[in-house]
Design a protein around this motif. Sequence first.
Motif, PDB file in Angstrom:
ATOM      1  N   TRP A  62       0.785  -1.227   0.000  1.00 51.75           N
ATOM      2  CA  TRP A  62       0.000   0.000   0.000  1.00 51.75           C
ATOM      3  C   TRP A  62       0.823   1.286   0.000  1.00 51.75           C
ATOM      4  N   LEU A  63       2.077   1.216   0.390  1.00 51.45           N
ATOM      5  CA  LEU A  63       2.884   2.429   0.489  1.00 51.45           C
ATOM      6  C   LEU A  63       2.975   3.200  -0.831  1.00 51.45           C
ATOM      7  N   PRO A  64       3.146   2.548  -1.985  1.00 48.77           N
ATOM      8  CA  PRO A  64       3.221   3.313  -3.240  1.00 48.77           C
ATOM      9  C   PRO A  64       1.989   4.180  -3.490  1.00 48.77           C
ATOM     10  N   SER A  65       0.818   3.659  -3.210  1.00 46.74           N
ATOM     11  CA  SER A  65      -0.408   4.435  -3.428  1.00 46.74           C
ATOM     12  C   SER A  65      -0.483   5.619  -2.469  1.00 46.74           C
ATOM     13  N   TRP A  66      -0.135   5.376  -1.205  1.00 45.89           N
ATOM     14  CA  TRP A  66      -0.158   6.470  -0.230  1.00 45.89           C
ATOM     15  C   TRP A  66       0.852   7.555  -0.589  1.00 45.89           C
ATOM     16  N   LEU A  67       2.018   7.142  -1.045  1.00 47.35           N
ATOM     17  CA  LEU A  67       3.050   8.105  -1.427  1.00 47.35           C
ATOM     18  C   LEU A  67       2.572   8.949  -2.609  1.00 47.35           C
ATOM     19  N   ASP A  68       1.985   8.316  -3.603  1.00 45.13           N
ATOM     20  CA  ASP A  68       1.463   9.067  -4.751  1.00 45.13           C
ATOM     21  C   ASP A  68       0.409  10.075  -4.312  1.00 45.13           C
ATOM     22  N   SER A  69      -0.455   9.672  -3.392  1.00 47.33           N
ATOM     23  CA  SER A  69      -1.505  10.583  -2.911  1.00 47.33           C
ATOM     24  C   SER A  69      -0.901  11.796  -2.214  1.00 47.33           C
ATOM     25  N   SER A 111       5.646  13.070   2.443  1.00 47.70           N
ATOM     26  CA  SER A 111       6.174  12.271   1.332  1.00 47.70           C
ATOM     27  C   SER A 111       7.601  11.814   1.622  1.00 47.70           C
ATOM     28  N   CYS A 112       8.416  12.710   2.153  1.00 47.49           N
ATOM     29  CA  CYS A 112       9.795  12.337   2.481  1.00 47.49           C
ATOM     30  C   CYS A 112       9.822  11.292   3.594  1.00 47.49           C
ATOM     31  N   GLU A 113       8.937  11.428   4.581  1.00 45.62           N
ATOM     32  CA  GLU A 113       8.894  10.425   5.643  1.00 45.62           C
ATOM     33  C   GLU A 113       8.496   9.062   5.071  1.00 45.62           C
ATOM     34  N   LEU A 114       7.558   9.051   4.128  1.00 48.25           N
ATOM     35  CA  LEU A 114       7.165   7.785   3.505  1.00 48.25           C
ATOM     36  C   LEU A 114       8.298   7.199   2.674  1.00 48.25           C
ATOM     37  N   LEU A 115       9.120   8.050   2.075  1.00 49.49           N
ATOM     38  CA  LEU A 115      10.284   7.561   1.339  1.00 49.49           C
ATOM     39  C   LEU A 115      11.290   6.919   2.287  1.00 49.49           C
ATOM     40  N   VAL A 116      11.432   7.482   3.486  1.00 54.29           N
ATOM     41  CA  VAL A 116      12.287   6.848   4.491  1.00 54.29           C
ATOM     42  C   VAL A 116      11.747   5.466   4.836  1.00 54.29           C
ATOM     43  N   VAL A 117      10.433   5.375   5.038  1.00 54.39           N
ATOM     44  CA  VAL A 117       9.814   4.092   5.364  1.00 54.39           C
ATOM     45  C   VAL A 117      10.062   3.089   4.239  1.00 54.39           C
ATOM     46  N   ALA A 118       9.853   3.512   3.004  1.00 60.51           N
ATOM     47  CA  ALA A 118      10.060   2.605   1.865  1.00 60.51           C
ATOM     48  C   ALA A 118      11.478   2.057   1.850  1.00 60.51           C
ATOM     49  N   ALA A 119      12.447   2.921   2.161  1.00 60.31           N
ATOM     50  CA  ALA A 119      13.855   2.502   2.150  1.00 60.31           C
ATOM     51  C   ALA A 119      14.251   1.787   3.428  1.00 60.31           C
ATOM     52  N   GLN A 132      12.068   6.631  -8.467  1.00 59.91           N
ATOM     53  CA  GLN A 132      12.473   7.722  -9.342  1.00 59.91           C
ATOM     54  C   GLN A 132      11.427   8.820  -9.501  1.00 59.91           C
ATOM     55  N   ALA A 133      10.182   8.454  -9.754  1.00 59.33           N
ATOM     56  CA  ALA A 133       9.163   9.477  -9.973  1.00 59.33           C
ATOM     57  C   ALA A 133       8.975  10.333  -8.729  1.00 59.33           C
ATOM     58  N   ALA A 134       8.961   9.693  -7.555  1.00 58.20           N
ATOM     59  CA  ALA A 134       8.786  10.449  -6.314  1.00 58.20           C
ATOM     60  C   ALA A 134       9.948  11.401  -6.087  1.00 58.20           C
ATOM     61  N   TRP A 135      11.163  10.929  -6.287  1.00 59.17           N
ATOM     62  CA  TRP A 135      12.322  11.779  -6.050  1.00 59.17           C
ATOM     63  C   TRP A 135      12.410  12.911  -7.073  1.00 59.17           C
ATOM     64  N   THR A 136      11.934  12.673  -8.284  1.00 60.33           N
ATOM     65  CA  THR A 136      11.903  13.745  -9.273  1.00 60.33           C
ATOM     66  C   THR A 136      11.004  14.877  -8.799  1.00 60.33           C
ATOM     67  N   ALA A 179      15.777  11.115   4.093  1.00 61.58           N
ATOM     68  CA  ALA A 179      15.276  10.202   3.068  1.00 61.58           C
ATOM     69  C   ALA A 179      16.317   9.954   1.994  1.00 61.58           C
ATOM     70  N   ALA A 180      17.042  10.995   1.607  1.00 61.54           N
ATOM     71  CA  ALA A 180      18.067  10.820   0.583  1.00 61.54           C
ATOM     72  C   ALA A 180      19.166   9.875   1.072  1.00 61.54           C
ATOM     73  N   ALA A 181      19.622  10.073   2.300  1.00 62.16           N
ATOM     74  CA  ALA A 181      20.687   9.218   2.834  1.00 62.16           C
ATOM     75  C   ALA A 181      20.224   7.773   2.960  1.00 62.16           C
TER      76      ALA A 181
END
Length: 338
Positions: free
Chosen positions: A215-222, A232-240, A252-256, A297-299
């Motif tokens: 479900w994380l990809p859908s939540w991140l897109d929202s 969004s950055c916090e969710l990217l940390v969770v994903a990683a 890639q799309a999120a970071w762009t 999130a980047a690190a």
Amino acid sequence: MTATSMGVGDIREVGAAAFAWLSAHSADFALDEDAFTEDGHVDITWKPLGELAQTCQSVRSHLPPSDPLHGCASDLLRFAWQQTGRGELFLRLQRLEPFATYPLEVYSVFAAAGLRHPGYEAAAATTARTRGWRLTEQEPTRRLGVLKAERRSGIERPDESAQVLRRTWLGGLPEPWTFERSSGYALTHVVFHLTDWGRTPAGVPADLAAYLAHWLPSWLDSCLDATMWDLSCELLVVAASLPDPPELPAFQAAWTRIARAQHDSGALPQEGPGADAAGPEPDFLRCYHSTLMAAFAAAQTVKRLTGEGDDDIDAGGDGHRSRAGRARTRHGGQGVPG
């Protein structure tokens, strides 16, 4: 920049720009006397400083000492520790608010980096033995964080984290359509606590990891569509931080979009128009946390995509094992960032 061109180096540049802004604005994180007044605003004094320390400690643990960003994070962590009087000001807080949990939560970040104040730890341990401390009513996500802070600070008690976890929003595996801003921040912090801020992905139970992966990809897109850059950055940390993180194309799309929203100075708005919409750079309180999360999130993303930084960081996140051990010996238990 297209989504397909956003590589690891580009993600790292977002983090480097964020650190440039944080370094340029370090004075805005400094404590003043408002941090010790009865009507002082913790959210604009101790909270920003604690979040700066946590981000820097996390980044240092995710990147090897040879990485320049490790050095930037170490400098800012040293600055934050100095702002606390090398831990002495926590004793002052203890006398002012003996049953407040935020001093211990902030202190525990430094303790995890090997920066300790034995006097404060003794005072906090005394308070933690009272029924009043143990019975303080807290939301489950906050309770999980306090339990982790106790353990980081040397306060030992039977571990109730597993039971507390299942009382959190994420731990109950709720219907995915009930995700909203408040539940989003709650779930990210649950994962932060479970993984020690991304250091131990295996800390996420298998059922939660599978649920998040789905479900994380859908939540991140929202969140990205809603220009909620901070969450969004916090969710990217969770994903990683998941045991099996997504591959680069999934990021890639999120970071762009994050990169386009980031101002040339490195500041990232908490939400709303970003640099790509010609929005003005927000003031400190409206961008400091999202900029911290962009750096974090980047690190974390770079670490999980490249595998760097895992082999030479000790349990306290304080650099090479041998050097950290020598530092704690030389300075009476206080590790030295850097």
